[in-house]
Design an enzyme around this catalytic site. Structure first.
Site, PDB file in Angstrom:
ATOM      1  N   ASP A  69      -6.393   4.332  -5.189  1.00  0.00           N
ATOM      2  CA  ASP A  69      -8.127   4.059  -3.907  1.00  0.00           C
ATOM      3  C   ASP A  69      -8.520   5.730  -3.393  1.00  0.00           C
ATOM      4  O   ASP A  69      -8.430   6.053  -4.980  1.00  0.00           O
ATOM      5  CB  ASP A  69      -6.627   3.599  -2.937  1.00  0.00           C
ATOM      6  CG  ASP A  69      -7.724   3.212  -1.403  1.00  0.00           C
ATOM      7  OD1 ASP A  69      -8.000   1.934  -1.545  1.00  0.00           O
ATOM      8  OD2 ASP A  69      -7.277   3.452  -0.862  1.00  0.00           O
ATOM      9  N   LYS A  99       1.106  -0.922  -0.048  1.00  0.00           N
ATOM     10  CA  LYS A  99       0.104  -0.406   0.004  1.00  0.00           C
ATOM     11  C   LYS A  99       0.962   1.152  -0.010  1.00  0.00           C
ATOM     12  O   LYS A  99       1.874   0.919   0.653  1.00  0.00           O
ATOM     13  CB  LYS A  99      -1.110  -0.163   0.869  1.00  0.00           C
ATOM     14  CG  LYS A  99      -2.128   1.015   0.939  1.00  0.00           C
ATOM     15  CD  LYS A  99      -2.739   0.228   0.483  1.00  0.00           C
ATOM     16  CE  LYS A  99      -4.328   1.438   0.163  1.00  0.00           C
ATOM     17  NZ  LYS A  99      -5.414   0.571  -0.301  1.00  0.00           N
TER      18      LYS A  99
HETATM   19  P1  NDP Z   1     -13.195   7.507  -3.380  1.00  0.00           P
HETATM   20  O1  NDP Z   1     -11.415   8.475  -3.597  1.00  0.00           O
HETATM   21  O2  NDP Z   1     -13.392   7.351  -4.832  1.00  0.00           O
HETATM   22  O3  NDP Z   1     -13.867   7.736  -2.552  1.00  0.00           O
HETATM   23  C1  NDP Z   1     -14.126   7.885  -1.441  1.00  0.00           C
HETATM   24  C2  NDP Z   1     -15.861   7.960  -0.448  1.00  0.00           C
HETATM   25  O4  NDP Z   1     -15.616   8.336   0.399  1.00  0.00           O
HETATM   26  C3  NDP Z   1     -15.773   9.361  -0.972  1.00  0.00           C
HETATM   27  O5  NDP Z   1     -16.993   9.768  -1.563  1.00  0.00           O
HETATM   28  C4  NDP Z   1     -15.996  10.226   0.077  1.00  0.00           C
HETATM   29  O6  NDP Z   1     -16.250  11.055   0.127  1.00  0.00           O
HETATM   30  C5  NDP Z   1     -15.991   9.169   1.217  1.00  0.00           C
HETATM   31  N1  NDP Z   1     -15.016   9.779   2.209  1.00  0.00           N
HETATM   32  C6  NDP Z   1     -13.752   9.324   2.513  1.00  0.00           C
HETATM   33  N2  NDP Z   1     -13.317   9.675   3.769  1.00  0.00           N
HETATM   34  C7  NDP Z   1     -14.336   9.835   4.124  1.00  0.00           C
HETATM   35  C8  NDP Z   1     -14.197  10.659   5.448  1.00  0.00           C
HETATM   36  N3  NDP Z   1     -12.825  10.790   6.300  1.00  0.00           N
HETATM   37  N4  NDP Z   1     -15.695  10.241   6.000  1.00  0.00           N
HETATM   38  C9  NDP Z   1     -16.924  10.047   5.471  1.00  0.00           C
HETATM   39  N5  NDP Z   1     -16.632  10.036   4.304  1.00  0.00           N
HETATM   40  C10 NDP Z   1     -15.048  10.040   3.778  1.00  0.00           C
HETATM   41  O7  NDP Z   1     -12.435   6.199  -3.472  1.00  0.00           O
HETATM   42  P2  NDP Z   1     -12.653   4.648  -3.466  1.00  0.00           P
HETATM   43  O8  NDP Z   1     -14.453   4.607  -3.574  1.00  0.00           O
HETATM   44  O9  NDP Z   1     -11.401   3.935  -4.342  1.00  0.00           O
HETATM   45  O10 NDP Z   1     -12.755   3.429  -1.661  1.00  0.00           O
HETATM   46  C11 NDP Z   1     -14.024   3.753  -0.994  1.00  0.00           C
HETATM   47  C12 NDP Z   1     -13.050   2.507   0.146  1.00  0.00           C
HETATM   48  O11 NDP Z   1     -13.373   1.165  -1.101  1.00  0.00           O
HETATM   49  C13 NDP Z   1     -11.892   2.764   0.600  1.00  0.00           C
HETATM   50  O12 NDP Z   1     -11.741   2.239   2.217  1.00  0.00           O
HETATM   51  C14 NDP Z   1     -10.556   2.272  -0.636  1.00  0.00           C
HETATM   52  O13 NDP Z   1      -9.598   1.195   0.166  1.00  0.00           O
HETATM   53  C15 NDP Z   1     -11.374   0.802  -1.045  1.00  0.00           C
HETATM   54  N6  NDP Z   1     -11.473  -0.167  -1.651  1.00  0.00           N
HETATM   55  C16 NDP Z   1     -11.648   0.446  -3.114  1.00  0.00           C
HETATM   56  C17 NDP Z   1     -10.908   0.093  -3.980  1.00  0.00           C
HETATM   57  C18 NDP Z   1     -10.827  -0.117  -5.361  1.00  0.00           C
HETATM   58  O14 NDP Z   1     -11.135  -0.561  -6.736  1.00  0.00           O
HETATM   59  N7  NDP Z   1     -11.217   1.301  -5.817  1.00  0.00           N
HETATM   60  C19 NDP Z   1     -10.949  -1.073  -4.253  1.00  0.00           C
HETATM   61  C20 NDP Z   1     -10.532  -1.840  -2.219  1.00  0.00           C
HETATM   62  C21 NDP Z   1     -10.614  -1.584  -1.861  1.00  0.00           C
HETATM   63  P3  NDP Z   1     -16.390  13.214   0.244  1.00  0.00           P
HETATM   64  O15 NDP Z   1     -15.275  13.477  -0.745  1.00  0.00           O
HETATM   65  O16 NDP Z   1     -16.955  13.978   0.425  1.00  0.00           O
HETATM   66  O17 NDP Z   1     -15.310  13.128   1.770  1.00  0.00           O
END
Ligand code: NDP
Length: 449
Positions: A166, A126
């Site tokens: 991510d 990571k």
């Molecule tokens: P994105 O950056 O596309 O989206 C993240 C989302 O989470 C946004 O809507 C954001 O909202 C919200 N978010 C982030 N931090 C916070 C916080 N502290 N409090 C509340 N909301 C929050 O990320 P992904 O969709 O790619 O990833 C989401 C999760 O899935 C992560 O945990 C990641 O590690 C996991 N994951 C992702 C994979 C992938 O293929 N992308 C694979 C496996 C796991 P806002 O912008 O309003 O803060």
């Protein structure tokens, strides 16, 4: 519990007390795998567990870039090459202001066992930075990514370490990162990074893979309960890449996501976030670098609840946290239990405290772990690596069929592993055991280091 397991957990709690997320994930995984260590006394002699909690290599680096006003800006970058026993290090890069050593280490540890669960030959890693792309211009993001890759490129490669996206790292950032890698190396080694655009070796279905995979896993859980997905109401935290994939696949299968949230509040859309227009709006919102989730409510005539969360809403069948770590503690778990929801599937990495998981399980909620539920993303990344090394492209149908098979396999392996150790239907313990077994075996066979 097994004495050696207890000893290593205590060692981590003591030595890494300043890294709470890392301690939490070690406690969760090692508690689950204690019965495996009971059956393998040779693990203690090889000090396997203490070796497993130390990354093979972890480094931090300075990332200097220039903003649009000409000011020099400095961020910190990280890469944790946690475990390479079963394949090249593989894991995403996270760009967000709260990124620190504990987060990167916990994510790398989780990734090791998740990658093993996929059945693909990939080790765990990571990385990331405390740089947040939100509110930055395209030029600023490009200059940051170029500087980040300039620091990292010597230590990665298609057979060494393969980063991906991510939180905060989508196809735009991956493009800039790969462009700089190519410029520095002077070779077209596109297998060095995954999540690429289709024009230079990305895989079809990769943007959707984590969300689609989560829904395929959910279907297996529902089948076990003689239940089906049609008509189900789902609450998803986040509106990012993963949440979008969940919404899209749920809509295709006759379910609907009625809640979504961001860090500024949540949306309740009774009609479901299901139409192509709504799904496109979410994509555009993310691409705009804005966090204005309220604009969805304004556009589609539903409610936005600022600075609140939706846990415990009484019209939800399935909860799928898909935003970030530590979303659900005891307070939220109590509300979820009281709401009468039956299913809780983790999708973001470690969204739930260990106590909250126990509480929900003991109150009859079926809980599934992120390590298994979100593994489709990295699984399709491994397929992207295969396509790159063989210089071919599979069709959408082919990749989707492989993803579905992979998710069914992950579910089946988890159920089987828990049963084999007399733990009943326990998706969390089963997922941890199945992921652990292969890494443990590979480390034992490769001798001490
Ligand atoms: P994105 O950056 O596309 O989206 C993240 C989302 O989470 C946004 O809507 C954001 O909202 C919200 N978010 C982030 N931090 C916070 C916080 N502290 N409090 C509340 N909301 C929050 O990320 P992904 O969709 O790619 O990833 C989401 C999760 O899935 C992560 O945990 C990641 O590690 C996991 N994951 C992702 C994979 C992938 O293929 N992308 C694979 C496996 C796991 P806002 O912008 O309003 O803060």
């Amino acid at each position: 519990m097994n004495k050696y397991v207890e000893e290593v957990i205590a060692y981590v709690e003591n030595k890494y007390a300043h890294q709470p997320e890392f301690v939490q994930t070690v406690e969760e995984v090692f508690t689950s795998i204690a019965p495996v260590v009971d059956r393998h006394p040779e693990y203690e002699k090889a000090d396997l567990l203490r070796r497993m909690v130390e990354p093979e290599r972890m480094f931090r680096f300075r990332v200097v870039w220039t903003d649009d006003q000409g000011n020099t800006r400095t961020n910190v970058g990280y890469r944790c090459q946690f475990n390479g026993a079963i394949g090249p290090y593989k894991g995403g890069l996270r760009f967000r202001d709260n990124v620190n050593e504990s987060l990167i280490k916990f994510l790398g540890f989780e990734q090791t066992f998740k990658n093993s669960l996929t059945g693909q030959p990939i080790g765990g890693a990571k990385g990331g930075s405390d740089f947040d792309p939100a509110g930055k211009s395209d030029g600023e993001i490009m200059r940051f990514c170029q500087s980040f890759m300039t620091a990292l490129y010597r230590y990665i490669g298609p057979d060494i370490d393969v980063p991906a996206g991510d939180i905060g790292v989508g196809s735009r950032e991956i493009g800039y990162l790969y462009g700089q890698y190519r410029r520095l190396k002077g070779t077209f080694e596109n297998g060095v990074i995954t999540g690429k655009g289709l024009s230079y070796g990305g895989s079809l279905i990769r943007p959707e893979a984590t969300g689609y995979g989560a829904i395929y896993y959910l279907q297996e859980v529902l089948k076990h309960e003689n239940d089906t997905i049609g008509g189900k109401k789902i609450a998803v935290s986040g509106y990012g890449n993963v949440s979008w994939g969940i919404m899209k696949k749920a809509a295709q299968l006759g379910a609907k996501v009625t809640y979504m949230s961001g860090s500024a509040g949540y949306i309740h859309d009774e009609e479901g976030i299901s139409t192509p227009e709504k799904l496109q709006f979410i994509l555009d919102l993310r691409a705009s670098n804005s966090k204005d989730l309220k604009s969805y409510a304004d556009r589609f005539g539903c409610e936005f609840y600022p600075n609140q969360t939706f846990w415990g809403a009484d019209d939800v069948d399935i909860y799928m946290p898909a935003a970030t770590q530590n979303e659900v503690g005891m307070e939220e778990a109590k509300k979820i239990v009281a709401s009468g929801a039956r299913y809780y599937l983790e999708v973001s990495n470690m969204p739930t405290s260990n106590k909250a998981i126990e509480y929900m399980k003991s109150n009859g909620i079926i809980v599934a772990p992120s390590k298994a539920v979100n593994a489709g993303g990295v699984g399709v990344s491994a397929l992207e690596m295969s396509q790159n090394s063989e210089r071919l492209s599979w069709t959408e149908e082919e990749v989707d069929a492989m993803l579905k098979r992979m998710m069914k396999g992950i579910y089946a392996k988890s159920v089987e592993a828990a049963k084999r150790y007399g733990l009943g239907y326990d998706l969390i313990a089963g997922g941890n055991i199945a992921g652990f077994e292969k890494v443990a075996e590979a480390m034992m066979e490769q001798g001490l280091f």
